[in-house]
Motif scaffolding. Structure first.
Motif, PDB file in Angstrom:
ATOM      1  N   GLN A  34       0.814  -1.217   0.000  1.00  0.00           N
ATOM      2  CA  GLN A  34       0.000   0.000   0.000  1.00  0.00           C
ATOM      3  C   GLN A  34       0.846   1.265   0.000  1.00  0.00           C
ATOM      4  OE1 GLN A  34      -3.031  -1.493   3.241  1.00  0.00           O
ATOM      5  NE2 GLN A  34      -3.958   0.202   2.156  1.00  0.00           N
ATOM      6  N   VAL A  35       1.854   1.320   0.881  1.00  0.00           N
ATOM      7  CA  VAL A  35       2.597   2.581   1.021  1.00  0.00           C
ATOM      8  C   VAL A  35       3.509   2.855  -0.175  1.00  0.00           C
ATOM      9  CG1 VAL A  35       2.519   2.510   3.537  1.00  0.00           C
ATOM     10  CG2 VAL A  35       4.497   1.543   2.351  1.00  0.00           C
ATOM     11  N   PHE A  36       3.860   1.812  -0.923  1.00  0.00           N
ATOM     12  CA  PHE A  36       4.661   2.021  -2.129  1.00  0.00           C
ATOM     13  C   PHE A  36       3.785   2.120  -3.390  1.00  0.00           C
ATOM     14  CE2 PHE A  36       8.375  -0.198   0.156  1.00  0.00           C
ATOM     15  CZ  PHE A  36       8.905   1.026   0.538  1.00  0.00           C
ATOM     16  N   SER A  37       2.466   2.103  -3.206  1.00  0.00           N
ATOM     17  CA  SER A  37       1.569   2.164  -4.358  1.00  0.00           C
ATOM     18  C   SER A  37       1.512   3.587  -4.906  1.00  0.00           C
ATOM     19  CB  SER A  37       0.162   1.717  -3.954  1.00  0.00           C
ATOM     20  OG  SER A  37      -0.423   2.673  -3.079  1.00  0.00           O
ATOM     21  N   PRO A  38       1.245   3.755  -6.200  1.00  0.00           N
ATOM     22  CA  PRO A  38       1.153   5.090  -6.798  1.00  0.00           C
ATOM     23  C   PRO A  38       0.136   5.988  -6.105  1.00  0.00           C
ATOM     24  CG  PRO A  38       1.251   3.417  -8.513  1.00  0.00           C
ATOM     25  CD  PRO A  38       1.099   2.687  -7.219  1.00  0.00           C
ATOM     26  N   GLY A  39      -1.008   5.396  -5.685  1.00  0.00           N
ATOM     27  CA  GLY A  39      -2.028   6.199  -5.034  1.00  0.00           C
ATOM     28  C   GLY A  39      -1.550   6.802  -3.721  1.00  0.00           C
ATOM     29  N   PHE A  40      -0.869   5.996  -2.901  1.00  0.00           N
ATOM     30  CA  PHE A  40      -0.356   6.486  -1.623  1.00  0.00           C
ATOM     31  C   PHE A  40       0.701   7.560  -1.854  1.00  0.00           C
ATOM     32  CE2 PHE A  40       2.297   6.451   2.166  1.00  0.00           C
ATOM     33  CZ  PHE A  40       1.385   6.300   3.206  1.00  0.00           C
ATOM     34  N   ILE A  41       1.614   7.315  -2.802  1.00  0.00           N
ATOM     35  CA  ILE A  41       2.680   8.273  -3.086  1.00  0.00           C
ATOM     36  C   ILE A  41       2.097   9.592  -3.588  1.00  0.00           C
ATOM     37  CG2 ILE A  41       4.725   8.729  -4.470  1.00  0.00           C
ATOM     38  CD1 ILE A  41       5.115   6.545  -2.383  1.00  0.00           C
ATOM     39  N   THR A  42       1.106   9.528  -4.476  1.00  0.00           N
ATOM     40  CA  THR A  42       0.467  10.748  -4.985  1.00  0.00           C
ATOM     41  C   THR A  42      -0.169  11.544  -3.855  1.00  0.00           C
ATOM     42  OG1 THR A  42       0.026   9.688  -7.112  1.00  0.00           O
ATOM     43  CG2 THR A  42      -1.265  11.654  -6.572  1.00  0.00           C
ATOM     44  N   ASN A  43      -0.834  10.823  -2.956  1.00  0.00           N
ATOM     45  CA  ASN A  43      -1.459  11.462  -1.803  1.00  0.00           C
ATOM     46  C   ASN A  43      -0.416  12.152  -0.926  1.00  0.00           C
ATOM     47  OD1 ASN A  43      -3.366  12.181   0.159  1.00  0.00           O
ATOM     48  ND2 ASN A  43      -3.176  10.229   1.221  1.00  0.00           N
ATOM     49  N   VAL A  44       0.723  11.499  -0.728  1.00  0.00           N
ATOM     50  CA  VAL A  44       1.793  12.051   0.108  1.00  0.00           C
ATOM     51  C   VAL A  44       2.406  13.293  -0.527  1.00  0.00           C
ATOM     52  CG1 VAL A  44       4.151  11.620   0.895  1.00  0.00           C
ATOM     53  CG2 VAL A  44       2.369   9.906   1.302  1.00  0.00           C
ATOM     54  N   LEU A  81       9.942   6.877   3.741  1.00  0.00           N
ATOM     55  CA  LEU A  81       9.737   5.875   2.693  1.00  0.00           C
ATOM     56  C   LEU A  81      11.062   5.466   2.056  1.00  0.00           C
ATOM     57  CD1 LEU A  81       6.498   7.176   0.921  1.00  0.00           C
ATOM     58  CD2 LEU A  81       6.727   5.161   2.385  1.00  0.00           C
ATOM     59  N   SER A  82      11.982   6.417   1.914  1.00  0.00           N
ATOM     60  CA  SER A  82      13.288   6.095   1.337  1.00  0.00           C
ATOM     61  C   SER A  82      14.055   5.130   2.226  1.00  0.00           C
ATOM     62  CB  SER A  82      14.103   7.385   1.130  1.00  0.00           C
ATOM     63  OG  SER A  82      13.470   8.241   0.199  1.00  0.00           O
ATOM     64  N   LEU A  83      13.997   5.362   3.536  1.00  0.00           N
ATOM     65  CA  LEU A  83      14.692   4.459   4.450  1.00  0.00           C
ATOM     66  C   LEU A  83      13.993   3.102   4.515  1.00  0.00           C
ATOM     67  CD1 LEU A  83      17.053   4.109   6.334  1.00  0.00           C
ATOM     68  CD2 LEU A  83      15.697   5.077   8.194  1.00  0.00           C
ATOM     69  N   SER A 134       1.262  15.548  -2.283  1.00  0.00           N
ATOM     70  CA  SER A 134       0.450  16.762  -2.242  1.00  0.00           C
ATOM     71  C   SER A 134       0.165  17.219  -0.817  1.00  0.00           C
ATOM     72  CB  SER A 134      -0.884  16.516  -2.961  1.00  0.00           C
ATOM     73  OG  SER A 134      -1.606  15.460  -2.336  1.00  0.00           O
ATOM     74  N   SER A 135       0.827  16.603   0.156  1.00  0.00           N
ATOM     75  CA  SER A 135       0.567  16.934   1.559  1.00  0.00           C
ATOM     76  C   SER A 135       1.659  17.861   2.094  1.00  0.00           C
ATOM     77  CB  SER A 135       0.542  15.650   2.400  1.00  0.00           C
ATOM     78  OG  SER A 135       1.842  15.088   2.480  1.00  0.00           O
ATOM     79  N   PRO A 136       1.390  18.574   3.190  1.00  0.00           N
ATOM     80  CA  PRO A 136       2.385  19.487   3.754  1.00  0.00           C
ATOM     81  C   PRO A 136       3.569  18.774   4.384  1.00  0.00           C
ATOM     82  CG  PRO A 136       0.410  19.399   5.130  1.00  0.00           C
ATOM     83  CD  PRO A 136       0.088  18.678   3.867  1.00  0.00           C
ATOM     84  N   TYR A 137       3.428  17.487   4.661  1.00  0.00           N
ATOM     85  CA  TYR A 137       4.539  16.731   5.265  1.00  0.00           C
ATOM     86  C   TYR A 137       5.188  15.806   4.242  1.00  0.00           C
ATOM     87  CZ  TYR A 137       0.154  14.166   5.942  1.00  0.00           C
ATOM     88  OH  TYR A 137      -1.093  13.604   5.766  1.00  0.00           O
ATOM     89  N   ALA A 138       5.173  16.209   2.977  1.00  0.00           N
ATOM     90  CA  ALA A 138       5.682  15.355   1.896  1.00  0.00           C
ATOM     91  C   ALA A 138       7.147  14.972   2.097  1.00  0.00           C
ATOM     92  CB  ALA A 138       5.500  16.059   0.551  1.00  0.00           C
ATOM     93  N   LEU A 139       7.991  15.931   2.489  1.00  0.00           N
ATOM     94  CA  LEU A 139       9.426  15.647   2.579  1.00  0.00           C
ATOM     95  C   LEU A 139       9.739  14.632   3.660  1.00  0.00           C
ATOM     96  CD1 LEU A 139      12.307  16.079   1.700  1.00  0.00           C
ATOM     97  CD2 LEU A 139      12.418  18.093   3.198  1.00  0.00           C
TER      98      LEU A 139
END
Length: 469
Positions: free
Chosen positions: A270-280, A293-295, A282-287
């Motif tokens: 789920q967290v590596f899915s395109p939908g989750f990433i797109t949602n992230v 997620l990178s770690l 566009s959020s204020p805590y994207a970075l």
């Protein structure tokens, strides 16, 4: 006066005894009066604290003139109180439900803070050891004074009574206790297992932001709860349903589980899915989510090789950390890194090591050296560029597996060595067990081909001549 206060049958009677007889009231009588007020208010019929009266039980007496006189007497005289009376008043005010911003609580906390160096265990721990209600516990654990200072006797007492009281606590209260446990790195199995049992029973009713607060102590203390066989699958099922509701909380919970070497495969999908990433994105805590997620993606590659689901798009990969951790920077003057750096300067010279080098996937190392087969520490100028650690400024362009290959291509001639200065705050309290984030960092660096040399503070104390008693 003590007997008169304790035998009072109403709030008004307590206030009259204390305010109309100032010459007979001593410092020890004030906390007794505050405690008695709390008891009487608890016995009065009516809606519970928080149900229509945001001020809690104390709200019923806050407006009474006699109560203001009582508070003013404490504020005016507390500088002359003995330590036990000061702390007892603070606890009584918390149990009564007085807000933290009230003048009485602020003055008592300021006075307590100024005396911390003179407090003994009896002054604080005996008071905090009594069993309090939810409201009092919330006030105590919300107190900055209490939160910042570890009380050994209170911790031992809490380990005894928390398992008995846990089912009657609110999630908010338990989250405050979990925060305190994590803040002071308390690897106390009874406390941690109680939090885990609470989470197992109530997890489905909690939102992911509360769950992350309850899970964090486990990874912080590098501790798998005794019920982890039931708890971890339960958390996976909850995350599957709630992953998108709070992405930051979701990745925080995943990070805690990864630090404990538990890898929930379906949630990773789920967290590596395109939908989750797109949602992230566009959020204020994207970075910050991208960093986590990178770690997590790096941990999958290094420790969860059987995983075959989606991975983080290389475009979104960033370093977890770009410099030394905030805690390490704040504690630098207490660290033994300076001692080790001076020793290295004298032994091998500054040209033979790097300090505070950040290595992909974003781990800050204390000291990085290169040693040949004969055991000689090499100047960096003599280490082939292809064999050096890949630059941390371009983590996106090189996969971790490529990093390993680059590091080990000349392993028969050169070995990368990380000296890890493990200061006191890198361990659980009164333990030789590293906190979870440090332990995972060490696992990953080894898997990346680095040889780790641990320098625990207990050994460095002996070298520096300031070993603790």
């Amino acid at each position: 006066m003590k007997r008169l206060i304790e035998r009072s049958r109403s709030v008004g009677e307590v206030l009259r005894w204390v305010t109309q007889n100032p010459g007979k009231v001593s410092a020890s009588h004030y906390p007794i009066a505050l405690h008695k007020l709390g008891q009487l208010l608890q016995q009065q019929p009516g809606p519970p604290a928080g149900a229509g009266d945001s001020r809690g039980p104390a709200g019923q007496v806050l407006e009474q003139p006699e109560f203001h006189v009582l508070c003013q007497a404490i504020v005016s005289g507390c500088a002359k109180f003995d330590n036990f009376s000061i702390v007892n008043c603070l606890y009584a005010a918390a149990a009564l439900g007085l807000p933290g911003e009230s003048p009485l609580v602020r003055v008592l906390e300021d006075e307590s803070r100024s005396r911390l160096g003179r407090f003994n265990q009896k002054d604080v721990s005996m008071v905090f050891s009594s069993e309090a209600n939810n409201k009092a516990l919330e006030a105590i654990f919300s107190s900055q004074l209490f939160y910042e200072n570890r009380q050994e006797r209170f911790i031992r007492s809490m380990a005894e009574w928390l398992p008995r009281k846990a089912e009657n606590l609110t999630p908010y209260t338990m989250a405050l206790i979990a925060k305190y446990v994590a803040r002071h790195r308390l690897r106390e199995p009874r406390l941690l297992d109680t939090i885990a049992n609470f989470l197992l029973k109530r997890g489905e009713q909690l939102d992911s932001k509360v769950i992350q607060k309850l899970v964090f102590p486990f990874s912080r203390m590098n501790y798998r709860p005794s019920n982890h066989g039931e708890l971890f699958p339960k958390l996976e099922a909850i995350l599957e349903q709630k992953a998108g509701s709070s992405p930051l909380a979701t990745v925080n919970i995943l990070m805690s589980m990864f630090q404990l070497s538990h890898f929930p495969q379906t949630v990773l999908h789920q967290v590596f899915s395109p939908g989750f990433i797109t949602n992230v994105m566009s959020s204020p805590y994207a970075l910050i989510v991208r960093r986590y997620l990178s770690l997590l993606d790096a941990a999958v590659e290094l420790e969860f090789r059987e995983y075959s689901g989606p991975r983080l798009d290389p475009r979104y990969r960033v370093l977890m950390f770009e410099h030394a951790l905030t805690d390490d920077e704040a504690n630098r003057k207490y660290s033994y890194k300076g001692l080790v750096a001076e020793a290295l300067r004298q032994l091998v010279g500054e040209e033979c090591y790097r300090q505070d080098e950040v290595l992909p996937p974003g781990y800050c190392t204390d000291f990085l050296l290169w040693i040949n087969r004969s055991g000689t520490v090499l100047p960096l100028s003599r280490v082939p560029a292809a064999s050096r650690a890949p630059p941390a400024t371009s983590p996106v362009t090189m996969s971790l597996r490529s990093s390993v290959l680059a590091l080990t291509s000349d392993l028969q001639d050169f070995a990368p060595v990380v000296l890890s200065v493990n200061d006191k705050w890198h361990y659980c309290q009164n333990s030789d067990i590293l906190v979870g984030s440090r332990a995972m960092r060490d696992r990953h660096l080894r898997l990346l081909g680095y040889c780790l040399v641990q320098l625990p503070y207990t050994e460095l104390e002996k070298v520096s001549g300031i070993e603790e008693a």
